[in-house]
Design a protein around this motif. Structure first.
Motif, PDB file in Angstrom:
ATOM      1  N   ALA A  17      -0.943  -0.659   3.332  1.00  0.00           N
ATOM      2  CA  ALA A  17       0.413  -0.946   2.837  1.00  0.00           C
ATOM      3  C   ALA A  17       0.342  -1.800   1.567  1.00  0.00           C
ATOM      4  O   ALA A  17       1.053  -1.538   0.583  1.00  0.00           O
ATOM      5  N   GLY A 386       0.929   3.572   5.546  1.00  0.00           N
ATOM      6  CA  GLY A 386       1.166   2.634   4.439  1.00  0.00           C
ATOM      7  C   GLY A 386       2.281   3.134   3.529  1.00  0.00           C
ATOM      8  O   GLY A 386       3.156   2.370   3.109  1.00  0.00           O
ATOM      9  N   CYS A 390       6.019   1.521   2.696  1.00  0.00           N
ATOM     10  CA  CYS A 390       6.540   1.317   1.318  1.00  0.00           C
ATOM     11  C   CYS A 390       7.935   1.933   1.185  1.00  0.00           C
ATOM     12  O   CYS A 390       8.842   1.330   0.594  1.00  0.00           O
TER      13      CYS A 390
END
Ligand SMILES: Cc1cc2nc3c(=O)[nH]c(=O)nc-3n(C[C@H](O)[C@H](O)[C@H](O)COP(=O)(O)OP(=O)(O)OC[C@H]3O[C@@H](n4cnc5c(N)ncnc54)[C@H](O)[C@@H]3O)c2cc1C
Length: 397
Positions: A17, A386, A390
């Motif tokens: 991430a 990840g 976002c």
């Protein structure tokens, strides 16, 4: 100073991430806080190292989607970063009639999930793997192996090379969310940020409670105990060899795994641990144990799974019983072939009513996003997870 994003947890999910957020918003200030002196100390550094193809999971699940995307993304990342990985392929071997039926269902699921698969008769199984026996197998060519600790370290380097900051030995003890910001307290420092991402693995439930969210689940630690085979048996198998799993349980069964260093591990089993981060066989934590015992979900889960639970304990403490699990499909292995190998501990979310959470689970507040359940195949899936994190956050202002 105020950060745009604060991230708790330097495992593969937190680092994926962090790296992708920094890539998306190059001017943003991002800080990862990890309580251990090294990255990927827990699940991300203690696993089977398999790049899964995504066959087992319900077609509509996040696991099915992220695992398939993740396997491709993981290979691309490894190639780009020159991280060694190998496409080994995997055989799931049926050894009795019940497993044979379950194997047929898994074969159908491969089609639903669009996972490439080949049905192997007994003769074909013997041809592919002369040391493995069963009534037949399915072959998943799109399965690989990699060292996820190394992958995590590379993600960290990518993140740092774009200006991201990582602080080790930084145990977050308190989280405060207000309408204006997030405040984190470690033993030494205080940090302020606009948004927070929590990827705390075995501590996910405690972080959810810390921020004041309703924790309708608890993390139960399931030890995965391994052995390794002596080096002279390194050529025993050519693929990853898995049993046919019980579809009711989230664990894949004791398998033979070729590892990226050329060896073969046996395992893992899945036995309830009494210490979330205690890797030795008799590790015990009063706090962790009393939390398990006072959790109604544990007692409900136990009552529904008493027999498999007791079997796991027997297999853990009585090596001949553990060996039998592998001899079902690899009869030539003997007790003396099972050499010690470090255990891993899975963070498995269980709901208050005793339901095992099969899929990845996330919770959000106005300024925070919590990864609440990210068990296997979360390492394979770490890049799309990840990216998903976002997408869920607001762009920095
Ligand atoms: C035995 C086993 C076998 C597995 N095999 C595979 C496999 O073959 N393939 C696959 O895809 N997946 C596999 N998995 C699953 C995979 O390893 C995990 O899903 C993945 O590593 C989870 O990553 P994470 O970042 O969420 O958790 P972790 O790696 O556990 O990271 C969480 C981090 O948060 C930190 N942290 C916690 N609390 C705090 C705090 N208060 N302050 C600061 N830091 C904190 C911890 O120290 C830790 O470093 C396996 C897992 C296990 C245990």
């Amino acid at each position: 100073m105020q950060y745009d994003y604060l991230i708790i947890g330097g495992g593969i999910i937190g680092l994926s991430a962090a790296w992708q957020l920094q890539q998306r918003y190059p001017d943003s200030r991002i800080l990862v806080l990890e309580k251990e002196p090294q990255l990927a100390t827990h699940q991300s550094g203690h696993n089977s190292g398999v790049i899964h193809a995504g066959l087992y999971y319900h077609p509509q699940s996040l696991k099915a989607r992220f695992c398939q995307e993740g396997a491709l993304a993981m290979r691309d990342f490894c190639q780009l970063q020159s991280i060694p990985y190998q496409q080994t392929g995997k055989l799931l071997v049926a050894t009795d009639q019940l497993e044979y039926q379950r194997m047929q269902a898994l074969y159908a699921r491969c089609a639903e999930n669009q996972v490439a698969v080949k049905w192997l008769t007994i003769a074909e199984l013997n041809q592919h793997e002369p040391n493995i026996s069963g009534l037949g197998a399915i072959c998943i060519p799109n399965t690989g192996m990699v060292d996820y600790k190394l992958v995590s370290q590379h993600m960290a380097r990518c993140f740092q090379s774009m200006g991201g900051e990582i602080r080790l030995n930084s145990h977050v003890m308190a989280i405060e969310e207000s309408s204006k910001e997030i405040r984190l307290q470690t033993a030494q420092d205080e940090f302020h940020g606009k948004q927070l991402i929590v990827c705390a693995g075995l501590m996910a439930d405690r972080m959810v409670e810390m921020i004041g969210l309703n924790a309708d689940f608890q993390i139960l630690p399931f030890r995965g105990e391994y052995y390794r085979l002596p080096n002279e048996l390194n050529d025993l198998i050519q693929h990853q060899i898995y049993p046919i799993p019980d579809p009711e349980l989230p664990f894949l069964g004791v398998h033979l795994t070729r590892t990226i260093d050329g060896g073969i591990t046996v395992g893992p089993n899945a036995v309830l641990g009494l210490h979330r981060e205690g890797y030795k066989k008799f590790s015990f934590s009063g706090k962790d144990t009393s939390q398990i015992l006072s959790f109604p979900g544990f007692w409900r889960l136990l009552s529904q799974n008493l027999k498999p639970g007791l079997n796991e304990i027997k297999n853990s403490f009585y090596k001949p019983a553990y060996l039998k699990l592998v001899q079902k499909y690899c009869p030539q292995l003997q007790l003396g072939n099972l050499l010690p190998h470090p255990a891993g501990i899975r963070a498995q979310a269980v709901l208050n009513d005793g339901t095992l959470v099969h899929d990845f689970l996330f919770k959000q507040t106005a300024r925070s996003l919590h990864v609440c359940n990210a068990p296997s195949p979360a390492a394979t899936s770490s890049i799309p997870i990840g990216a998903y994190i976002c997408d869920k956050l607001q762009a920095p202002v």
